[in-house]
Design a protein around this motif. Structure first.
Motif, PDB file in Angstrom:
ATOM      1  N   HIS B 296       0.995  -1.100  -0.160  1.00 44.52           N
ATOM      2  CA  HIS B 296      -0.345  -0.392  -0.281  1.00 44.52           C
ATOM      3  C   HIS B 296       0.605   1.289  -0.433  1.00 44.52           C
ATOM      4  O   HIS B 296       0.461   2.093  -0.985  1.00 44.52           O
ATOM      5  N   LYS B 299       2.038   2.288  -3.620  1.00 47.37           N
ATOM      6  CA  LYS B 299       1.330   2.642  -4.651  1.00 47.37           C
ATOM      7  C   LYS B 299       1.438   4.192  -4.323  1.00 47.37           C
ATOM      8  O   LYS B 299       1.415   4.731  -5.485  1.00 47.37           O
ATOM      9  N   LEU B 302       4.268   5.826  -6.439  1.00 48.85           N
ATOM     10  CA  LEU B 302       4.270   4.739  -7.559  1.00 48.85           C
ATOM     11  C   LEU B 302       2.587   6.106  -7.885  1.00 48.85           C
ATOM     12  O   LEU B 302       3.270   6.446  -9.653  1.00 48.85           O
ATOM     13  N   THR B 303       1.985   6.238  -7.079  1.00 48.31           N
ATOM     14  CA  THR B 303       0.740   7.250  -7.949  1.00 48.31           C
ATOM     15  C   THR B 303       1.938   8.395  -8.434  1.00 48.31           C
ATOM     16  O   THR B 303       1.201   8.987  -9.345  1.00 48.31           O
ATOM     17  N   LYS B 306       3.575   7.528 -11.249  1.00 52.03           N
ATOM     18  CA  LYS B 306       3.302   7.565 -12.739  1.00 52.03           C
ATOM     19  C   LYS B 306       2.203   8.880 -13.135  1.00 52.03           C
ATOM     20  O   LYS B 306       2.556   8.834 -14.186  1.00 52.03           O
ATOM     21  N   GLU B 339       4.143  -2.328 -11.320  1.00 56.67           N
ATOM     22  CA  GLU B 339       2.320  -2.360 -10.498  1.00 56.67           C
ATOM     23  C   GLU B 339       1.941  -3.675 -10.696  1.00 56.67           C
ATOM     24  O   GLU B 339       1.414  -4.072  -9.106  1.00 56.67           O
ATOM     25  N   TYR B 343       1.312  -5.865  -7.383  1.00 62.01           N
ATOM     26  CA  TYR B 343       0.051  -6.523  -7.335  1.00 62.01           C
ATOM     27  C   TYR B 343      -0.125  -7.980  -6.521  1.00 62.01           C
ATOM     28  O   TYR B 343      -0.630  -9.170  -5.973  1.00 62.01           O
TER      29      TYR B 343
END
Lengths: 118, 508
Positions: B296, B299, B302-303, B306, B339, B343
């Motif tokens: 989490h 992410k 990464l958000t 990205k 990503e 996952y």
């Protein structure tokens, strides 16, 4: 020009989301403090609210429930954004209109906002 | 007829001669001694006496009986005989005698005095019965009895040893063991049980398990397991209970129970093995939490990466700035990989903790194939994905999870056939199942790895250097297919490409 309010406890997420939406021609208000969202919505009357789920203070779904209880504000579309897939169910259960998973594509972010504005 | 008989006075009374003939014909040895002469010489012996002793009449008559002793003089029987002769009395003994050839014979000897009118002993009659066989049998019996006693002793020692050996194993085991009789009374517990539950064996032995220590074991599920479930599901394994125990607090325990079916005195006894998994479960939970929190947390940056990258990419395109376009594309691919990795890690963590939610719906199997094929086709310019066979059927399954399997198998097929240009997807509809086979012309998999590639974090030797990856994809795919009650397998030879196939039931 639509007015969009974003709430996320991570400043960098707030920054990039604002940049993307401003680039698409929207006016963006942002806050890292979830406890202030309800009063900001009341004061600013945004066209859409984007809110994170897991935050210190009030969680995203708590804010959504609070807003949904207030009849004068319940018409404002709310999009929940979360890094967890499981957040989708929580968001809809609280009364959100849409859900976007992080990390998102900027096209997807713009599209979901425009959908709620339409 | 014996000379002795001939010498008997002929009185005209035939009965005496008849008696004499009878004595002569007897199978028992008969001797008569003359008590009036010194040293008690034998004056008569019958044929049986000769054949029993092996001596001839001539060698016998005129001699004292002691020649049969052959030096074996120190016998209690002999003393008794001497005493009886001295006192002129009847006597019966069992005495060791020796034949002429030296062989031992057991002689059951009965002597009776013959007296004249004044009551003086004139003769002794000896009747001899060869009881050697009986004696041998008796001796053999005694030997056999001694031998048996030795064997019993030996076996008892062995049993004690083996019992001590088993006991030492049981006491060494770091798992609590309880033995119950069929009425749930505790027969014994091992050391570990006492140490773990902080109770003394003497306090629990003989008590009904459910009543021990203020009913700390009086758990409805445990009662049900031992009384109702176990008799029909013996042995019963991996039964989890969580309970607050007075001396040791809240514990999560795994119980294995087995009822003895062996006929005999141990039948119906219940062996209960108790393993404490409280700590293990906590560690697992912490690990799950860690993976979940870590992915989490990954992410969020990464958000940001990205979003910023895509925005810059868009700006560059808007400004017709082509200088960095390939850089943006490479970065986008790396982000996609990162990503997917996040996952996958989350999936592994969820699968291991049994927290994968499956969402079964009805859909057209062909649509699933088309969507997955299009998805992978869009990512490759080198390979063409060709579909053949039949897939137009409604199935009940988790669309998203099966798509994940297909995407994984298809992208593997592309990835591991760098020199190939085609991947074949063949679907078929079986009576109760649908089957998918994905064929590539790639590097193939050595037979020794056919099973192991479905293990978590396993990577076949020959590919780990050339191809990046962590060994999660096939593990997750296999778990998803298993959850659909289907089978996933590979047929492959090194260097000759691979065929990955799976079947799943059409109806759930």
């Amino acid at each position: 020009m639509s007015k969009i309010l974003i709430c996320d406890d991570e400043q960098e997420i707030l920054d990039i989301t604002r940049l993307i939406l401003e680039d698409s021609g929207h006016k963006v208000l942002a806050t890292v403090n979830s406890n202030t969202v309800a009063s900001l919505v009341e004061k600013e009357q945004p066209d859409v609210l984007l809110i994170d789920l897991w935050m210190p203070g009030m969680s995203g779904d708590q804010v959504v429930r609070q807003l949904r209880k207030n009849e004068s504000l319940s018409h404002i579309p709310i999009i929940v954004i979360s890094a967890s897939k499981e957040g989708k169910e929580i968001a809809y259960a609280a009364g959100a209109d849409d859900f976007l998973e992080k990390p998102y594509d900027i096209d997807a972010l713009v599209a979901i906002v425009e959908k709620q504005l339409a | 007829m014996d000379d002795f008989l001939k010498r008997l006075p002929y009185t005209g009374q035939t009965d005496i001669r008849l008696f004499a003939a009878a004595v002569s014909a007897s199978h028992n040895g008969v001797v008569i001694t003359d008590h009036t002469q010194p040293d008690e010489p034998i004056i008569y012996c019958n044929k049986a006496f000769e054949s029993i002793t092996g001596y001839t009449n001539k060698e016998i008559i005129g001699h004292n009986c002691r020649f049969l002793q052959d030096g074996d003089n120190n016998q209690e029987a002999r003393h008794l005989l001497r005493q009886a002769i001295k006192n002129g009395e009847h006597c019966q003994v069992e005495i060791r005698n020796y034949k002429k050839n030296g062989r031992l014979i057991w002689n059951e000897l009965m002597i009776s005095p013959v007296k004249d009118q004044e009551g003086n002993v004139t003769n002794f009659i000896g009747i001899q019965n060869d009881i050697t066989r009986r004696k041998e049998a008796e001796t053999a019996l005694i030997v056999e009895k001694d031998h048996l006693e030795d064997r019993v002793l030996e076996r008892t020692e062995e049993l004690q040893e083996s019992e001590a050996y088993l006991a030492s194993i049981i006491e060494t085991i770091r798992e609590s063991l309880v033995v119950l009789d069929e009425n749930m009374k505790v027969l014994s517990v091992n050391d570990h049980f006492c140490r773990f539950f902080k109770s003394a064996e003497k306090d629990i032995r003989g008590k009904v398990l459910f009543e021990h220590n203020n009913g700390q074991w009086n758990l409805p599920e445990l009662k049900n397991l031992l009384i109702n479930v176990l008799p029909n599901n013996n042995p019963f394994e991996d039964f989890e209970i969580e309970n607050e125990f007075p001396n040791i607090g809240r514990k999560l325990l795994v119980l294995n129970a087995r009822q003895v079916t062996l006929k005999g005195k141990y039948q119906d006894r219940i062996l209960l093995a108790i393993e404490d998994i409280t700590e293990r479960r906590e560690i697992e939970q912490r690990k799950e939490d860690f993976i979940s929190i870590a992915s989490h947390e990954m992410k969020t940056p990464l958000t940001s990466i990205k979003g910023n990258l895509q925005l810059l990419h868009r700006k560059a395109q808007q400004n017709n700035d082509t200088q960095y376009l390939s850089g943006f594309e490479t970065a986008a691919k790396s982000i996609a990989r990162l990503e997917k990795l996040i996952y996958d890690l989350l999936d592994v963590s969820k699968i291991q903790s049994g927290k994968v939610g499956f969402n079964f719906t009805k859909f057209n199997f062909g649509n699933l194939i088309t969507e997955a094929v299009n998805g992978v086709q869009a990512t490759t310019e080198t390979h063409t994905i060709v579909t053949t066979g039949m897939a137009d059927i409604e199935i009940t399954a988790d669309f998203g999870r099966l798509e994940q399997v297909l995407l994984n198998l298809l992208s593997n097929a592309v990835k591991y056939s760098p020199n190939g240009n085609q991947v074949m997807v063949h679907t078929s509809i079986l009576p109760d199942h649908v089957k998918v086979s994905i064929t590539d012309t790639g590097v193939g998999i050595h037979e020794r790895d056919h099973k192991r590639i479905f293990e978590r974090f396993y990577r076949a030797d020959q590919i780990s250097e050339k191809f990046p990856g962590v060994g999660i994809g096939l593990y997750v795919s296999n778990e998803i297919i298993k959850e659909h009650k289907g089978t996933l397998w590979v047929e492959s030879q090194e260097g000759k490409g691979s065929v990955f196939s799976f079947t799943i039931p059409i109806k759930r």
